[in-house]
Design an enzyme around this catalytic site. Structure first.
Site, PDB file in Angstrom:
ATOM      1  N   HIS A  48      -5.281   5.952  10.523  1.00 30.47           N
ATOM      2  CA  HIS A  48      -4.205   6.199   9.537  1.00 30.47           C
ATOM      3  C   HIS A  48      -4.497   5.949   8.021  1.00 30.47           C
ATOM      4  O   HIS A  48      -3.545   6.358   7.220  1.00 30.47           O
ATOM      5  CB  HIS A  48      -3.137   5.452  10.134  1.00 30.47           C
ATOM      6  N   ASN A  73       3.051   3.634  12.951  1.00 28.84           N
ATOM      7  CA  ASN A  73       3.627   2.279  13.566  1.00 28.84           C
ATOM      8  C   ASN A  73       4.894   2.554  14.390  1.00 28.84           C
ATOM      9  O   ASN A  73       6.027   2.610  13.853  1.00 28.84           O
ATOM     10  CB  ASN A  73       4.168   1.383  12.207  1.00 28.84           C
ATOM     11  N   PRO A 111      -4.153   9.183   4.374  1.00 31.37           N
ATOM     12  CA  PRO A 111      -4.490   8.748   2.909  1.00 31.37           C
ATOM     13  C   PRO A 111      -5.927   7.957   2.765  1.00 31.37           C
ATOM     14  O   PRO A 111      -6.292   7.539   3.531  1.00 31.37           O
ATOM     15  CB  PRO A 111      -3.293   8.147   2.812  1.00 31.37           C
ATOM     16  N   GLY A 112      -6.165   8.262   1.585  1.00 30.39           N
ATOM     17  CA  GLY A 112      -7.418   7.069   1.091  1.00 30.39           C
ATOM     18  C   GLY A 112      -6.901   6.025   0.454  1.00 30.39           C
ATOM     19  O   GLY A 112      -5.787   5.850   0.092  1.00 30.39           O
ATOM     20  N   ASN A 141       0.851  -1.301  -0.009  1.00 28.53           N
ATOM     21  CA  ASN A 141       0.019  -0.103   0.038  1.00 28.53           C
ATOM     22  C   ASN A 141       0.812   1.296  -0.029  1.00 28.53           C
ATOM     23  O   ASN A 141       0.215   2.340   0.160  1.00 28.53           O
ATOM     24  CB  ASN A 141      -0.860   0.103   1.200  1.00 28.53           C
ATOM     25  N   PHE A 149       3.109   4.464  -1.509  1.00 27.77           N
ATOM     26  CA  PHE A 149       2.713   5.005  -2.826  1.00 27.77           C
ATOM     27  C   PHE A 149       3.289   6.697  -2.677  1.00 27.77           C
ATOM     28  O   PHE A 149       3.576   7.078  -1.452  1.00 27.77           O
ATOM     29  CB  PHE A 149       1.252   5.335  -2.958  1.00 27.77           C
ATOM     30  N   GLY A 185      -8.044   1.385   5.608  1.00 23.78           N
ATOM     31  CA  GLY A 185      -8.143   0.308   6.119  1.00 23.78           C
ATOM     32  C   GLY A 185      -8.720  -0.650   5.241  1.00 23.78           C
ATOM     33  O   GLY A 185      -9.903  -0.487   4.693  1.00 23.78           O
TER      34      GLY A 185
END
Length: 480
Positions: free
Chosen positions: A399, A330, A374-375, A205, A207, A402
């Site tokens: 965050h 994290n 972020p989306g 994920n 980017f 999900g």
């Protein structure tokens, strides 16, 4: 099967869930809460069995992870704390970075220009999993010890221009301090691999995305103080600590498990690892974790450096790009809450401090710092700011969107045509992506994730944070 009891409050975006091992605090709207499977509560019950745990919560983007769900905040009083690699995550220091530019959406309205930019970025920014970064003229040892302060000046272009400097001031932390002696435990081959990977994106994920912002009227004053304008183009980056963090997690995880066996600790989940903070295994993990946090912030900084160079190549020397903020989702570290020292874990959870909170970096003391959310690909992202009421969840928010289904399930249930429609392929407002075949990144399609607008609604409804700007994607660079 665990039987749960829920105490509903007047706030429909918050529930206190009573589990056999203790209370779990869940921040989510009705639809998101009802869609949470039994597994997330089973995992919470295991986590709540760690000795001395004081508080645990889920954000609305919560989903199953290894040992602990992504979307978890857990904390202990520092004096008798435990530390858990499982409640930090394997990609230590994974987080977000946003840079502001002097472009507007109108400047990039042509699809051909966006494609040219994406190709230039891909040349400068290695995106393959085994790709070598372009940075070899500094020592990795300095990076993992000193963070951004371990970079040569040429990679921190505004280091000596205080009035314009943002590289070292507009970050959650530019350096995490550690006991250097623990670095001797990392094998030589890891040093070589991690040095090669500095400044690379990673897969999954992770980017880099070119976006255009729309300011929320309720926070226009905050947006202006951050330097935001309607239609402004920004660069959003999501990456972590790459091979270095992976090695730290693997080595320390095994040492923590050994400590657990000697001490008789354990839960029903063999993948949930934890040890007393002040034990040898606990201290080794914490110090090496901080080295990975240093690596992660430098990695995102160098990714941004590469993107800046690519944009200048296409757009000319007048192109400008300054740091808005960099933060993690994290990690574990010590925080002060109401005069008490707490050791706080966040796994897939973002810190969002309100105006006036003393932990805000100086440039954001009066406004609160940007919380970068972020989306999924093809959907909006958000810039948020914490509210005082966020103290109820120790200033933790979501965050991202999900995941709602696994990578394999996504490949089986979502078609390339559906993914293409989400990305507006062939339309004037196409979200340009660096991959020639959407099939190769089908598992990262928007259909793999929860609805980001529902996630944001839950955070706002729970009064944890408010929206400063909505960010519409224009082009996306994904790793492979």
């Amino acid at each position: 099967m665990i039987t749960i009891q829920t105490n509903n409050s007047k706030n429909s975006y918050y529930r206190q869930v009573k589990l056999p091992a203790g209370d779990l605090h869940v921040y989510a709207g009705n639809e998101l809460f009802d869609a949470m499977g039994a597994k997330v509560f089973e995992m919470a019950n295991n986590n709540l069995q760690i000795p001395n745990i004081r508080y645990m919560s889920y954000t609305p983007d919560v989903h199953v992870g290894v040992g602990t769900c992504i979307g978890t905040t857990a904390l202990w009083e520092t004096d008798d704390a435990y530390v858990s690699p499982s409640i930090v995550g394997s990609d230590i220091g994974c987080g977000m970075r946003v840079h502001l530019t002097n472009l507007t959406a109108d400047d990039l309205r042509e699809v051909k220009l966006r494609r040219k930019l994406v190709k230039a970025i891909e040349r400068m920014l290695p995106v393959e999993e085994q790709a070598r970064g372009h940075f070899s003229d500094f020592r990795l040892e300095q990076v993992v010890k000193k963070g951004l302060h371990g970079l040569p000046n040429k990679y921190v272009p505004d280091a000596y221009t205080p009035r314009k400097a943002t590289s070292l001031t507009h970050v959650e932390s530019s350096r995490f301090y550690l006991d250097d002696s623990y670095l001797e435990r990392i094998p030589e081959q890891v040093w070589h691999r991690a040095h090669r990977q500095l400044g690379t994106l990673g897969k999954g994920n992770h980017f880099a995305e070119i976006q255009a912002i729309e300011i929320d009227e309720g926070n226009r004053e905050v947006a202006e103080q951050w330097g935001l304008t309607d239609g402004q183009v920004i660069i959003m980056i999501h990456s972590g600590s790459r091979a270095w963090g992976g090695a730290v997690n693997q080595y320390c995880g095994s040492e923590v498990v050994k400590t657990m066996r000697r001490s008789g600790f354990g839960t029903a989940d063999p993948k949930l690892a934890f040890a007393p903070l002040h034990s040898e295994a606990g201290q080794a993990y914490v110090n090496l974790m901080y080295s990975a946090l240093n690596y992660a912030v430098v990695n995102r900084h160098l990714i941004a450096y590469s993107i800046r160079e690519a944009c200048k190549e296409v757009l000319g020397s007048k192109f400008e790009m300054s740091t808005l903020y960099d933060l993690m989702h994290n990690y574990a570290w010590e925080e002060q809450h109401e005069g008490t020292s707490l050791f706080v874990h966040r796994k897939g959870a973002t810190r969002a401090l309100p105006p006036g909170h003393p932990d805000n970096p100086v440039p954001f003391l009066s406004t609160g710092h940007p919380a970068l959310i972020p989306g999924s690909m093809g959907s909006a992202s958000y810039l948020m700011v914490g509210r005082p009421e966020g103290a109820s969840n120790h200033y933790s928010i979501c965050h991202g969107a999900g995941r709602v289904r696994s990578r394999n399930a996504t490949k089986q249930l979502v078609t390339v045509e559906e993914f293409s429609e989400s990305m507006r392929i062939g339309q004037e407002d196409e979200i340009v992506v660096n991959h020639r075949s959407l099939e190769s990144i089908l598992d990262e399609s928007p259909q793999a994730y929860k609805n980001i607008d529902q996630i944001i609604e839950s955070v706002v409804g729970a009064q944890l944070a408010s929206v400063v700007a909505k960010c519409r994607p224009l082009a996306t660079i994904k790793g492979v």
